[in-house]
Motif scaffolding. Structure first.
Motif, PDB file in Angstrom:
ATOM      1  N   HIS A 156       0.832  -1.205   0.000  1.00  0.00           N
ATOM      2  CA  HIS A 156       0.000   0.000   0.000  1.00  0.00           C
ATOM      3  C   HIS A 156       0.869   1.258   0.000  1.00  0.00           C
ATOM      4  O   HIS A 156       0.643   2.189  -0.782  1.00  0.00           O
ATOM      5  CB  HIS A 156      -0.903  -0.029   1.235  1.00  0.00           C
ATOM      6  N   LEU A 157       1.884   1.293   0.874  1.00  0.00           N
ATOM      7  CA  LEU A 157       2.743   2.474   0.973  1.00  0.00           C
ATOM      8  C   LEU A 157       3.628   2.630  -0.260  1.00  0.00           C
ATOM      9  O   LEU A 157       3.895   3.754  -0.701  1.00  0.00           O
ATOM     10  CB  LEU A 157       3.599   2.396   2.235  1.00  0.00           C
ATOM     11  N   LEU A 158       4.103   1.506  -0.821  1.00  0.00           N
ATOM     12  CA  LEU A 158       4.888   1.592  -2.053  1.00  0.00           C
ATOM     13  C   LEU A 158       4.042   2.147  -3.197  1.00  0.00           C
ATOM     14  O   LEU A 158       4.510   2.962  -3.990  1.00  0.00           O
ATOM     15  CB  LEU A 158       5.426   0.213  -2.440  1.00  0.00           C
ATOM     16  N   LEU A 159       2.796   1.698  -3.261  1.00  0.00           N
ATOM     17  CA  LEU A 159       1.901   2.169  -4.315  1.00  0.00           C
ATOM     18  C   LEU A 159       1.624   3.656  -4.155  1.00  0.00           C
ATOM     19  O   LEU A 159       1.562   4.405  -5.130  1.00  0.00           O
ATOM     20  CB  LEU A 159       0.601   1.374  -4.284  1.00  0.00           C
ATOM     21  N   LYS A 160       1.483   4.097  -2.909  1.00  0.00           N
ATOM     22  CA  LYS A 160       1.242   5.523  -2.651  1.00  0.00           C
ATOM     23  C   LYS A 160       2.421   6.364  -3.114  1.00  0.00           C
ATOM     24  O   LYS A 160       2.256   7.422  -3.725  1.00  0.00           O
ATOM     25  CB  LYS A 160       0.997   5.729  -1.153  1.00  0.00           C
ATOM     26  N   ASP A 161       3.636   5.886  -2.839  1.00  0.00           N
ATOM     27  CA  ASP A 161       4.832   6.586  -3.301  1.00  0.00           C
ATOM     28  C   ASP A 161       4.928   6.539  -4.819  1.00  0.00           C
ATOM     29  O   ASP A 161       5.250   7.527  -5.479  1.00  0.00           O
ATOM     30  CB  ASP A 161       6.072   5.948  -2.678  1.00  0.00           C
ATOM     31  N   TYR A 162       4.624   5.380  -5.350  1.00  0.00           N
ATOM     32  CA  TYR A 162       4.688   5.150  -6.799  1.00  0.00           C
ATOM     33  C   TYR A 162       3.744   6.096  -7.547  1.00  0.00           C
ATOM     34  O   TYR A 162       4.087   6.695  -8.560  1.00  0.00           O
ATOM     35  CB  TYR A 162       4.333   3.680  -7.009  1.00  0.00           C
TER      36      TYR A 162
ATOM     37  N   LEU B 195      -8.873   0.013  -8.030  1.00  0.00           N
ATOM     38  CA  LEU B 195      -9.701   1.209  -8.231  1.00  0.00           C
ATOM     39  C   LEU B 195     -10.159   1.791  -6.901  1.00  0.00           C
ATOM     40  O   LEU B 195     -10.204   3.018  -6.737  1.00  0.00           O
ATOM     41  CB  LEU B 195     -10.893   0.867  -9.119  1.00  0.00           C
ATOM     42  N   GLN B 196     -10.508   0.935  -5.938  1.00  0.00           N
ATOM     43  CA  GLN B 196     -10.902   1.451  -4.625  1.00  0.00           C
ATOM     44  C   GLN B 196      -9.745   2.193  -3.965  1.00  0.00           C
ATOM     45  O   GLN B 196      -9.942   3.240  -3.346  1.00  0.00           O
ATOM     46  CB  GLN B 196     -11.366   0.299  -3.718  1.00  0.00           C
ATOM     47  N   TYR B 197      -8.550   1.646  -4.110  1.00  0.00           N
ATOM     48  CA  TYR B 197      -7.378   2.340  -3.559  1.00  0.00           C
ATOM     49  C   TYR B 197      -7.198   3.701  -4.224  1.00  0.00           C
ATOM     50  O   TYR B 197      -6.983   4.716  -3.559  1.00  0.00           O
ATOM     51  CB  TYR B 197      -6.110   1.496  -3.746  1.00  0.00           C
ATOM     52  N   LEU B 198      -7.301   3.755  -5.545  1.00  0.00           N
ATOM     53  CA  LEU B 198      -7.113   5.005  -6.277  1.00  0.00           C
ATOM     54  C   LEU B 198      -8.171   6.026  -5.895  1.00  0.00           C
ATOM     55  O   LEU B 198      -7.876   7.214  -5.727  1.00  0.00           O
ATOM     56  CB  LEU B 198      -7.159   4.735  -7.786  1.00  0.00           C
ATOM     57  N   VAL B 199      -9.409   5.587  -5.736  1.00  0.00           N
ATOM     58  CA  VAL B 199     -10.501   6.502  -5.384  1.00  0.00           C
ATOM     59  C   VAL B 199     -10.276   7.119  -4.011  1.00  0.00           C
ATOM     60  O   VAL B 199     -10.494   8.308  -3.803  1.00  0.00           O
ATOM     61  CB  VAL B 199     -11.853   5.762  -5.430  1.00  0.00           C
ATOM     62  N   THR B 200      -9.813   6.328  -3.050  1.00  0.00           N
ATOM     63  CA  THR B 200      -9.675   6.817  -1.680  1.00  0.00           C
ATOM     64  C   THR B 200      -8.351   7.516  -1.411  1.00  0.00           C
ATOM     65  O   THR B 200      -8.280   8.414  -0.567  1.00  0.00           O
ATOM     66  CB  THR B 200      -9.834   5.655  -0.682  1.00  0.00           C
ATOM     67  N   GLU B 201      -7.274   7.140  -2.106  1.00  0.00           N
ATOM     68  CA  GLU B 201      -5.946   7.630  -1.754  1.00  0.00           C
ATOM     69  C   GLU B 201      -5.318   8.579  -2.768  1.00  0.00           C
ATOM     70  O   GLU B 201      -4.394   9.316  -2.429  1.00  0.00           O
ATOM     71  CB  GLU B 201      -4.990   6.435  -1.570  1.00  0.00           C
ATOM     72  N   LEU B 202      -5.781   8.559  -3.988  1.00  0.00           N
ATOM     73  CA  LEU B 202      -5.118   9.339  -5.033  1.00  0.00           C
ATOM     74  C   LEU B 202      -5.269  10.835  -4.791  1.00  0.00           C
ATOM     75  O   LEU B 202      -6.384  11.328  -4.612  1.00  0.00           O
ATOM     76  CB  LEU B 202      -5.722   8.975  -6.394  1.00  0.00           C
ATOM     77  N   PRO B 203      -4.176  11.592  -4.753  1.00  0.00           N
ATOM     78  CA  PRO B 203      -4.295  13.047  -4.618  1.00  0.00           C
ATOM     79  C   PRO B 203      -4.865  13.649  -5.900  1.00  0.00           C
ATOM     80  O   PRO B 203      -4.781  13.065  -6.973  1.00  0.00           O
ATOM     81  CB  PRO B 203      -2.840  13.495  -4.398  1.00  0.00           C
ATOM     82  N   GLU B 204      -5.478  14.826  -5.770  1.00  0.00           N
ATOM     83  CA  GLU B 204      -6.086  15.462  -6.935  1.00  0.00           C
ATOM     84  C   GLU B 204      -5.023  15.863  -7.955  1.00  0.00           C
ATOM     85  O   GLU B 204      -3.941  16.310  -7.605  1.00  0.00           O
ATOM     86  CB  GLU B 204      -6.890  16.689  -6.510  1.00  0.00           C
ATOM     87  N   PHE B 205      -5.341  15.678  -9.239  1.00  0.00           N
ATOM     88  CA  PHE B 205      -4.439  16.052 -10.320  1.00  0.00           C
ATOM     89  C   PHE B 205      -5.293  16.559 -11.478  1.00  0.00           C
ATOM     90  O   PHE B 205      -6.521  16.666 -11.372  1.00  0.00           O
ATOM     91  CB  PHE B 205      -3.561  14.864 -10.739  1.00  0.00           C
ATOM     92  N   ASP B 206      -4.676  16.910 -12.605  1.00  0.00           N
ATOM     93  CA  ASP B 206      -5.379  17.590 -13.695  1.00  0.00           C
ATOM     94  C   ASP B 206      -6.604  16.820 -14.196  1.00  0.00           C
ATOM     95  O   ASP B 206      -7.643  17.402 -14.485  1.00  0.00           O
ATOM     96  CB  ASP B 206      -4.415  17.853 -14.864  1.00  0.00           C
ATOM     97  N   GLU B 207      -6.466  15.500 -14.321  1.00  0.00           N
ATOM     98  CA  GLU B 207      -7.550  14.678 -14.861  1.00  0.00           C
ATOM     99  C   GLU B 207      -8.301  13.926 -13.761  1.00  0.00           C
ATOM    100  O   GLU B 207      -8.955  12.917 -14.027  1.00  0.00           O
ATOM    101  CB  GLU B 207      -6.975  13.671 -15.869  1.00  0.00           C
TER     102      GLU B 207
END
Length: 417
Positions: free
Chosen positions: A312-318, A341-353
């Protein structure tokens, strides 16, 4: 022939903060006693060694030992992205007398003096003392002390390397996962209760002393019960970590360099390397106790569920690399993998797209109501000027009888989604 018993010498070479803001002290040890050291061993002589040979192609078998008693067996690989195989040793009761200063008024300012009795046990060379934070699990889903009596690989001992479309990136994170050096038979519930009460009264947990292992794994030298208390409290484990740092001699010069804070630094004054004495390969010692696996850790198994895994933490850094997260997002959307997808929805910081990504999740041709609800909640909670426009696009694109449509309409009706 009379032999002088020379006292170990410890000197501070550098102190400061790393690029992640972690405080460290770089020290040199001379005339160390070499009683606590990392040695090569014969894999066939290790208890359970047949499992190493059956389950792994690695051949760099080492053992951290104190006065001949193993603390841990490590079968590592020269490639840092390859997981290492670990197996617990016999315990470390003989080391306990060197930790009294850690548990009574330890302060970072006097770290070297407090750790001196322990540091004198190491071999000559450059050593690193740093503050850190740990997680009381094995880097996956298990409580750190819940280890068996057979070797196995651990995800936290490796990193992740991404190579695609000209991008080379190795994921990392500052958290450390923990591995025990004591048998579970030494567990004392009253000690755990003591540290819980200490934290509730003072708002701080005394640091756990660890030794760095491959990857993001650390061996607990002192503080097993503190880590247990942290697990039950649901907090991170404060660490004081010791590691051996490689010294690089610059080509065509006598300068010695170490890597600190993202760049190379010249060492002031020559560091003496380990004396080039040939040491025989030391055979392993048979187990003195029966098993690590006998204790029931059910209470702790539930307590550690909410801690992030190493992956999880590696993916967040990645995903913090803008070039990489776009490629990963497209792959997750294409495959429709719910966990990714659930990880991306909850953890992904906001970006252009970012909003376009959430819209695509909501409109996926996939019957996953929970995932789509999570994406919708994230979209609405953002309170952006673009929110309404994206919601209207979703209504147009979704099937007429889709259950998600009712959730979207709640944005205007004010109903609880």
């Amino acid at each position: 022939m009379f032999r002088f018993n020379r006292k170990p010498k410890i000197s501070l070479k550098y102190e400061g903060e790393t690029e992640r803001g972690v405080r460290f002290k770089a020290i040199e040890i001379r005339q160390g006693r070499a009683e606590l050291r990392n040695v090569d061993i014969d894999i066939q002589s290790v208890p359970g060694g047949e499992y190493f040979t059956q389950e792994s192609l690695l051949d760099n078998m080492k053992e951290w030992r104190f006065n001949g008693v193993p603390l841990i067996y490590v079968n590592a690989h020269y490639c840092e992205t390859t997981r290492a195989m670990l197996m617990a040793g016999h315990g470390k009761r003989e080391l306990d007398r060197y930790f009294s200063n850690i548990n009574h008024g330890f302060a970072w300012e006097n770290a070297i003096d407090a750790l001196r009795p322990l540091l004198e046990l190491f071999e000559d060379g450059l050593w690193w003392i740093e503050e850190g934070k740990g997680i009381p699990t094995d880097g996956e889903d298990a409580f750190f002390w819940d280890v068996g009596d057979r070797p196995r690989t651990y995800a936290a001992t490796g990193s992740y390397f991404y190579k695609s479309d000209g991008i080379d990136y190795s994921s990392s994170h500052p958290m450390r996962y923990l591995y025990p050096s004591e048998f579970s038979s030494h567990y004392d519930e009253s000690r755990v209760d003591h540290y819980i009460a200490h934290y509730q009264k003072h708002g701080i947990m005394p640091a756990v002393l660890t030794l760095q292992l491959p990857g993001s794994m650390s061996l607990i030298l002192d503080g097993h019960h503190k880590a247990c208390a942290c697990a039950l409290l649901g907090i991170e484990v404060p660490l004081i970590e010791i590691s051996n740092k490689q010294i690089v001699t610059q080509y065509n010069s006598n300068l010695q360099l170490i890597w600190i804070g993202g760049k190379w630094h010249t060492i002031m004054g020559e560091i003496r390397q380990k004396r080039p004495v040939k040491k025989p390969r030391i055979k392993g010692i048979s187990f003195l106790e029966s098993s690590h696996a006998k204790k029931d850790w059910n209470d702790y198994a539930h307590a550690v569920w909410d801690y992030p895994t190493h992956e999880h933490l590696l993916l967040k850094d990645y995903l913090g690399n803008p070039q990489i997260n776009v490629a990963y997002i497209e792959a997750a959307l294409y495959s429709g993998n719910s966990d990714a997808l659930q990880y991306l929805v909850t953890e992904l910081p906001e970006f252009d797209e970012y909003f376009e990504f959430l819209r695509r999740v909501i409109c996926l041709n996939k019957d996953d109501f929970i995932l789509k609800k999570m994406a919708l909640e994230r979209l609405i909670s953002s309170q952006s000027d673009e929110t309404e426009a994206f919601l209207i696009e979703c209504l147009v694109e979704l099937e007429p009888h889709s259950g998600v449509r009712e959730l979207i309409l709640s944005y205007w009706t004010g109903d609880q989604i």
